[in-house]
Design an enzyme around this catalytic site. Sequence first.
Site, mmCIF file in Angstrom:
data_model
loop_
_atom_site.group_PDB
_atom_site.id
_atom_site.type_symbol
_atom_site.label_atom_id
_atom_site.label_comp_id
_atom_site.label_asym_id
_atom_site.label_seq_id
_atom_site.Cartn_x
_atom_site.Cartn_y
_atom_site.Cartn_z
ATOM 1 C CG HIS A 1 48.927 32.747 47.716
ATOM 2 N ND1 HIS A 1 48.813 31.472 48.212
ATOM 3 C CD2 HIS A 1 48.245 32.766 46.558
ATOM 4 C CE1 HIS A 1 48.082 30.745 47.383
ATOM 5 N NE2 HIS A 1 47.724 31.503 46.369
ATOM 6 C CG ASP B 1 39.621 27.120 47.845
ATOM 7 O OD1 ASP B 1 39.137 27.743 46.883
ATOM 8 O OD2 ASP B 1 40.774 26.661 47.844
ATOM 9 N NE ARG C 1 37.079 28.490 40.611
ATOM 10 C CZ ARG C 1 38.204 28.979 41.155
ATOM 11 N NH1 ARG C 1 38.519 28.690 42.406
ATOM 12 N NH2 ARG C 1 38.991 29.760 40.462
ATOM 13 C CB SER D 1 39.949 30.425 45.372
ATOM 14 O OG SER D 1 40.887 29.415 45.575
ATOM 15 C CE LYS E 1 43.261 28.707 48.634
ATOM 16 N NZ LYS E 1 43.509 27.916 47.445
HETATM 17 N N1 URA Z 1 45.079 29.483 43.295
HETATM 18 C C1 URA Z 1 44.090 29.271 44.200
HETATM 19 O O1 URA Z 1 44.344 29.002 45.365
HETATM 20 N N2 URA Z 1 42.803 29.389 43.781
HETATM 21 C C2 URA Z 1 42.462 29.679 42.516
HETATM 22 O O2 URA Z 1 41.289 29.771 42.215
HETATM 23 C C3 URA Z 1 43.499 29.893 41.585
HETATM 24 C C4 URA Z 1 44.795 29.802 42.004
#
Ligand code: URA
Length: 432
Positions: A84, A163, A170, A185, A189
């Site tokens: 990621h 999220d 946000r 966040s 995931k």
């Molecule tokens: N990427 C994400 O998945 N969440 C965030 O808060 C910032 C970047």
Amino acid sequence: MIHAAELIRRKRDGEELAADEITELVLGYTRGEVPDYQMAAFCMAVYFRRLNGAETFALTDAMIRSGDTIALGAAIGRKVVDKHSTGGVGDKTSLAVGPIVAAAGVPFGKMSGRGLGHTGGTLDKLESIPGFRVELSIDEFLAQVRDLGLAIIGQSANLVPADKLLYGLRDVTATVDNVSLIAASIMSKKIAAGADAIVLDVKVGDGAFMKTIEDARELAETMLELGRHAGREVACVLTDMDQPLGHAVGNALEIRETIATLRGEGPRDFTELVLAASAHLLAFSDLELDEDAGRQRAERTVQDGSALAMYERWIAAQGGDPSEDALPSAPVVREVTAGTDGFVRSIGAVDVGLAALRLGAGRRTKDDDIDHAVGILCLKKRGDSVAAGEVLAEVHARDDDTAERAVAEVCAAYDIGDEAPGARPIVLETIA
Ligand code: URA
């Protein structure tokens, strides 16, 4: 009964909240019992007062519990790896890492997101390939990771629904760039999607959420801790996002660059990052390789053509046409040339990302359509010498007007000076 106003007040005043209070708030918000305005106020209180380690863990845990989770390794019967990135300009790393790791014999299963603002999203890049399906069912996803060894799909609707709601909130309340909120966040995931080992690419610099190495380190350490808590192996690479990654910024252009890289003809910085991330993932795998052996194995898949062959099988498995000729091309291509002799001192990553967005390669709001053909090729990178009149970059546009504007914007993003800047590696630091 959730006393949201009371929790907001206590966080505003700098108090620590208990895990069950954070859980109630997050699950209540996901069920629609806590309104957006209270959750926005809570995020702002967190932004100023921060969360400690225990609170950040409670937030992550509650977000995971807001929806489904997948036991990827158990379903496949092998250790599955994932990667990621915190998001950057020209970041197509997963598209090359996936085929390399899978060609080396390690299952790679990833759920990705779309781009917003100046950063691009992996799904948008994949959707520039005619026919490519990003929406597989979970059963199709698992079958493809098991049978082919590689799948990248959109996040399933009920994976961390908290999220989806929170990120949208946000994004419009100036509360994205907080370490705990970003870490929760991302890691909620990653943990819910079920991979056993994860490499996190934490971008640092102008084009990233984290502008300094210190902030990036803090985010990396927070995410490592959350991963460990959840029993996952995690490594973080802190990488340079002061200039776009590779040459290509824009969806189909980035797919072309991915294919070139899998052929062994990619830009230096992008190739280095892809091989470094692949080496970490292979070292995490059940192949029992150390990182050096992982790196050699990754390099071999490029040299012997197996990574490119895996890319083609993967794209076809998800309904896409893997040939480069099938990708859309922009009708107008304009060159950006250097005004003077010198060295490229910097290329503003955000400026290039925003220029690509205004060409149509990205979206300002989540409902905008994307033009997959357009974008920018930054042919000269930091440290390169240039002569007056030499081509710095190419703008690929839908029409003359948008092309002209982008040429001016990209030209302004390049800083050319008399002296070469000091060398800066793409991987700045690794934390594991
Ligand atoms: N990427 C994400 O998945 N969440 C965030 O808060 C910032 C970047």
